[in-house]
Design an enzyme around this catalytic site. Structure first.
Site, PDB file in Angstrom:
ATOM      1  N   MET A  10       0.814  -1.205   0.000  1.00 12.72           N
ATOM      2  CA  MET A  10       0.000   0.000   0.000  1.00 12.72           C
ATOM      3  C   MET A  10       0.853   1.263   0.000  1.00 12.72           C
ATOM      4  O   MET A  10       0.540   2.237  -0.697  1.00 12.72           O
ATOM      5  CB  MET A  10      -0.932  -0.008   1.211  1.00 12.72           C
ATOM      6  CG  MET A  10      -1.921   1.139   1.253  1.00 12.72           C
ATOM      7  SD  MET A  10      -3.199   0.990  -0.014  1.00 12.72           S
ATOM      8  CE  MET A  10      -4.275  -0.216   0.736  1.00 12.72           C
TER       9      MET A  10
ATOM     10  N   TYR B 120      -8.942   5.922  -4.570  1.00 15.06           N
ATOM     11  CA  TYR B 120      -8.349   4.606  -4.372  1.00 15.06           C
ATOM     12  C   TYR B 120      -6.990   4.689  -3.676  1.00 15.06           C
ATOM     13  O   TYR B 120      -6.392   5.748  -3.578  1.00 15.06           O
ATOM     14  CB  TYR B 120      -8.295   3.773  -5.637  1.00 15.06           C
ATOM     15  CG  TYR B 120      -7.562   4.256  -6.862  1.00 15.06           C
ATOM     16  CD1 TYR B 120      -6.567   5.211  -6.833  1.00 15.06           C
ATOM     17  CD2 TYR B 120      -7.879   3.698  -8.106  1.00 15.06           C
ATOM     18  CE1 TYR B 120      -5.893   5.601  -7.976  1.00 15.06           C
ATOM     19  CE2 TYR B 120      -7.213   4.079  -9.257  1.00 15.06           C
ATOM     20  CZ  TYR B 120      -6.222   5.025  -9.187  1.00 15.06           C
ATOM     21  OH  TYR B 120      -5.565   5.401 -10.330  1.00 15.06           O
ATOM     22  N   GLU B 121      -6.570   3.543  -3.144  1.00 18.41           N
ATOM     23  CA  GLU B 121      -5.390   3.432  -2.292  1.00 18.41           C
ATOM     24  C   GLU B 121      -5.496   4.329  -1.053  1.00 18.41           C
ATOM     25  O   GLU B 121      -4.491   4.821  -0.532  1.00 18.41           O
ATOM     26  CB  GLU B 121      -4.097   3.747  -3.073  1.00 18.41           C
ATOM     27  CG  GLU B 121      -3.884   2.933  -4.308  1.00 18.41           C
ATOM     28  CD  GLU B 121      -3.898   1.434  -4.059  1.00 18.41           C
ATOM     29  OE1 GLU B 121      -3.729   1.024  -2.895  1.00 18.41           O
ATOM     30  OE2 GLU B 121      -4.085   0.674  -5.019  1.00 18.41           O
ATOM     31  N   GLY B 122      -6.705   4.513  -0.585  1.00 20.51           N
ATOM     32  CA  GLY B 122      -6.933   5.339   0.600  1.00 20.51           C
ATOM     33  C   GLY B 122      -7.345   6.739   0.209  1.00 20.51           C
ATOM     34  O   GLY B 122      -6.595   7.461  -0.434  1.00 20.51           O
TER      35      GLY B 122
ATOM     36  N   ARG C 121       0.590   4.078  -2.668  1.00 24.32           N
ATOM     37  CA  ARG C 121       0.134   5.425  -2.339  1.00 24.32           C
ATOM     38  C   ARG C 121       1.054   6.492  -2.933  1.00 24.32           C
ATOM     39  O   ARG C 121       0.584   7.505  -3.462  1.00 24.32           O
ATOM     40  CB  ARG C 121       0.024   5.576  -0.816  1.00 24.32           C
ATOM     41  CG  ARG C 121      -1.207   4.870  -0.269  1.00 24.32           C
ATOM     42  CD  ARG C 121      -1.316   4.932   1.239  1.00 24.32           C
ATOM     43  NE  ARG C 121      -2.613   4.399   1.665  1.00 24.32           N
ATOM     44  CZ  ARG C 121      -2.991   4.248   2.921  1.00 24.32           C
ATOM     45  NH1 ARG C 121      -2.157   4.591   3.912  1.00 24.32           N
ATOM     46  NH2 ARG C 121      -4.185   3.760   3.217  1.00 24.32           N
TER      47      ARG C 121
END
Length: 591
Positions: A294, A442-444, A298
């Site tokens: 992740m 996406y990805e947080g 990110r």
């Protein structure tokens, strides 16, 4: 068709002049052959590939989208995408920064960052396919068993196989503690994985002979919540421990999403029905491996924002120079023409300078973060590795959060410069706006990045990365306080940096009496942090420009853009500070 020309001059300026990366990389382990000539050759070839191969497929890929065959559960990517990937893999790009023992070229992460920016500018949707492979490679390299690394990493690194991250479920978005996918053990040490994952980028496609899914699931007897999550590697085609491929595994796409943007990227619903998988790392410790994946992703998504903003800037600047509309308020600039170019109007210049300010400082931020990952991985000094790791961890939510939000602003301003012509598909601006919207999600989401920054990197880790970074800013300001070339920037930067530290302490104090203050302050704190971070990189850029090989016009453009940033964008921190100080009491329940 929109234009794209890789900004090689500015990339080299950020890499060599602002950050001095050539000397840093040369002293790291394995850096003996990492010369400027090598880096420049790689950047030149990356520019050629992206300008000539990927960029022309951007609009057509968006128009065509991906095709899903319900009968075969297969996905066909837009015309030209598969061939472009073949060229990408044959060119060695899939393994550019991967370890040599897995067949990679072991080049620095900073070089991967700059080449990735070109990919994201050229064709963001296409670039998502190799992005997921890099995440899977990173997780297996750090957490996989020796046989898993031998069997899965080599074909991933040479591009024959691709990878995915299978995290999200219909009932579990950012709250992974709610996931229900389960993994039951088999006698041979493998597991039967059952469940449904959604929003899986590159979950099914026609690029590669195998797709390697890294899946979060629960083992029997797992603790509740996020502490009971394990990671498993589940290939589309079963893989034997000798590396040979077996029969089709019981994992397949159930559908692909119809999306606002990145239409050339296959976003899949993936169904696992007792699919064969293998545990990656210890049982119930899947989040450790997931965060390895992740964190890399990110930063990569922050670079997506940078890439989109760069291409939007290139096209809106070209249009503004050519488009004749009305006369300048001070009188005709081109009296021989029926009207003046859009650049004659102050507010158009504001929109262009906003884009340039975010893009050029954002490029230094992304490159600086990547340089920290190189130092963390290969510096001989353990303390240097530790400091670099803390800096990188601290900067990732800022880079992801601010650069993706800045891309919203930059693509919007680019479209606005085109006026009504920007709203129609012909000029390509509306695609950039649509494509940019996903990267804050996406990805947080931005909110998740903000909570990670304030809640984890500041509160839980006692602000270790922030202390390093503020110390670096302080040292820069002290060293240059009497330097006439940057004096105009050093004073305001020092004031903003002190305000950053003071604000951090104030939030921590208020959160001790009411933890809800963290959630109320987090997003504004992320913006505040991001704006000061870019101010530092603008001050460094002005200083570096003076001794660089940039042309006099380019040097002046750096100073002008820095002045614009310090006078028109950096003051936004005062609004965010006021919002933070208003506190959670101004956020009542919405009935």
């Amino acid at each position: 068709m929109t234009i794209y020309k890789a900004p090689l001059d500015d990339m080299r300026f950020a890499l060599y002049d602002v950050l001095g990366a050539e000397a840093v990389l040369a002293r790291l382990e394995g850096g003996e052959g990492h010369t400027r000539d090598l880096f420049d050759a790689v950047l030149d070839e990356a520019a050629r590939f992206n300008e000539q191969v990927l960029a022309p497929l951007n609009a057509t890929g968006d128009e065509e989208g991906c095709h899903f065959d319900k009968a075969t559960r297969s996905v066909t990517t837009p015309k030209g995408f598969k061939e472009a990937y073949r060229q990408y893999a044959e060119g060695g790009w899939a393994g550019l920064t991967a370890h040599e023992k897995f067949g990679g070229q072991a080049l620095p992460a900073v070089l991967g960052t700059l080449t990735k920016e070109m990919i994201d500018s050229a064709n963001l949707a296409w670039g998502i396919y190799p992005l997921l492979s890099h995440g899977a490679t990173s997780a297996l390299e750090h957490h996989g068993d020796e046989w898993q690394q031998e069997v899965f990493l080599k074909p991933l690194v040479d591009g024959r196989w691709t990878g995915t991250m299978c995290l999200t479920e219909p009932q579990a978005g950012s709250d992974l503690g709610l996931l229900k996918t389960r993994a039951e053990p088999n006698a041979d040490g493998s597991y039967r994985v059952t469940g449904t994952k959604i929003f899986i980028s590159a979950g099914e496609h026609d690029f590669a002979e195998n797709i390697i899914h890294l899946v979060l699931a629960r083992l029997p007897g797992a603790p509740e919540g996020s502490r009971g999550i394990s990671m498993l590697v589940v290939p589309k085609f079963k893989v034997n421990k000798d590396g040979s491929m077996g029969e089709r595994n019981a994992v397949a796409a159930g559908a692909i999403e119809h999306k606002m943007g990145i239409r050339g990227s296959a976003t899949c619903v993936m169904n696992f029905d007792d699919a064969e998988g293998w545990l990656v790392g210890p049982a119930h410790k899947g989040l450790v491996a997931m965060f390895t994946m992740m964190n890399a992703a990110r930063l990569a998504v922050g670079i997506q924002g940078l890439g989109l903003a760069e291409r939007a800037l290139q096209n809106s600047l070209a249009y503004a120079r050519d488009r004749l509309q009305m006369r300048a308020l001070s009188g005709p600039k081109l009296p021989e023409k029926p009207a003046d170019p859009l650049t004659a109007h102050p507010d158009v210049r504001r929109m262009l300078l906003t884009q340039r300010a975010f893009v050029e400082a954002g490029r230094v931020l992304a490159t600086y973060a990547a340089l920290q990952s190189d130092i963390e991985a290969r510096d001989a000094d353990p303390q240097a590795r530790k400091t670099a790791g803390e800096l990188l961890s601290f900067l990732i939510p800022i880079a992801k959060g601010l650069l993706t939000e800045a891309a919203q602003e930059c693509t919007k301003e680019a479209l606005q410069i085109f006026g009504g012509h920007g709203y129609i598909a012909e000029h390509g601006m509306e695609q950039f706006v649509r494509d940019a919207r996903i990267i804050t999600l996406y990805e947080g989401t931005t909110q998740i990045q903000a909570l990670d920054l304030l809640g984890r990197k500041i509160m839980q880790l006692q602000g270790a990365g922030l202390k390093h970074f503020l110390g670096e800013i302080s040292a820069f300001c002290q060293a240059n306080q009497a330097n006439d070339s940057v004096k105009a920037f050093v004073g305001p930067l020092a004031v903003a940096a002190k305000a950053w530290g003071d604000l951090t302490q104030a939030i921590a104090q208020s959160a001790r009496s009411n933890p809800e203050e963290l959630g109320a302050a987090a997003v504004d704190y992320l913006y505040f942090s991001g704006y000061v971070t870019l101010a530092y990189f603008w001050a460094k850029s002005v200083l570096a420009a003076g001794g660089s090989a940039l042309s006099p016009d380019a040097k002046q453009a750096k100073r002008d853009t820095a002045t614009f940033y310090f006078t028109r964008i950096l003051p936004r921190i005062h609004v965010h500070k006021a919002a933070i100080e208003a506190g959670v009491a101004t956020l009542p329940e919405v009935l």
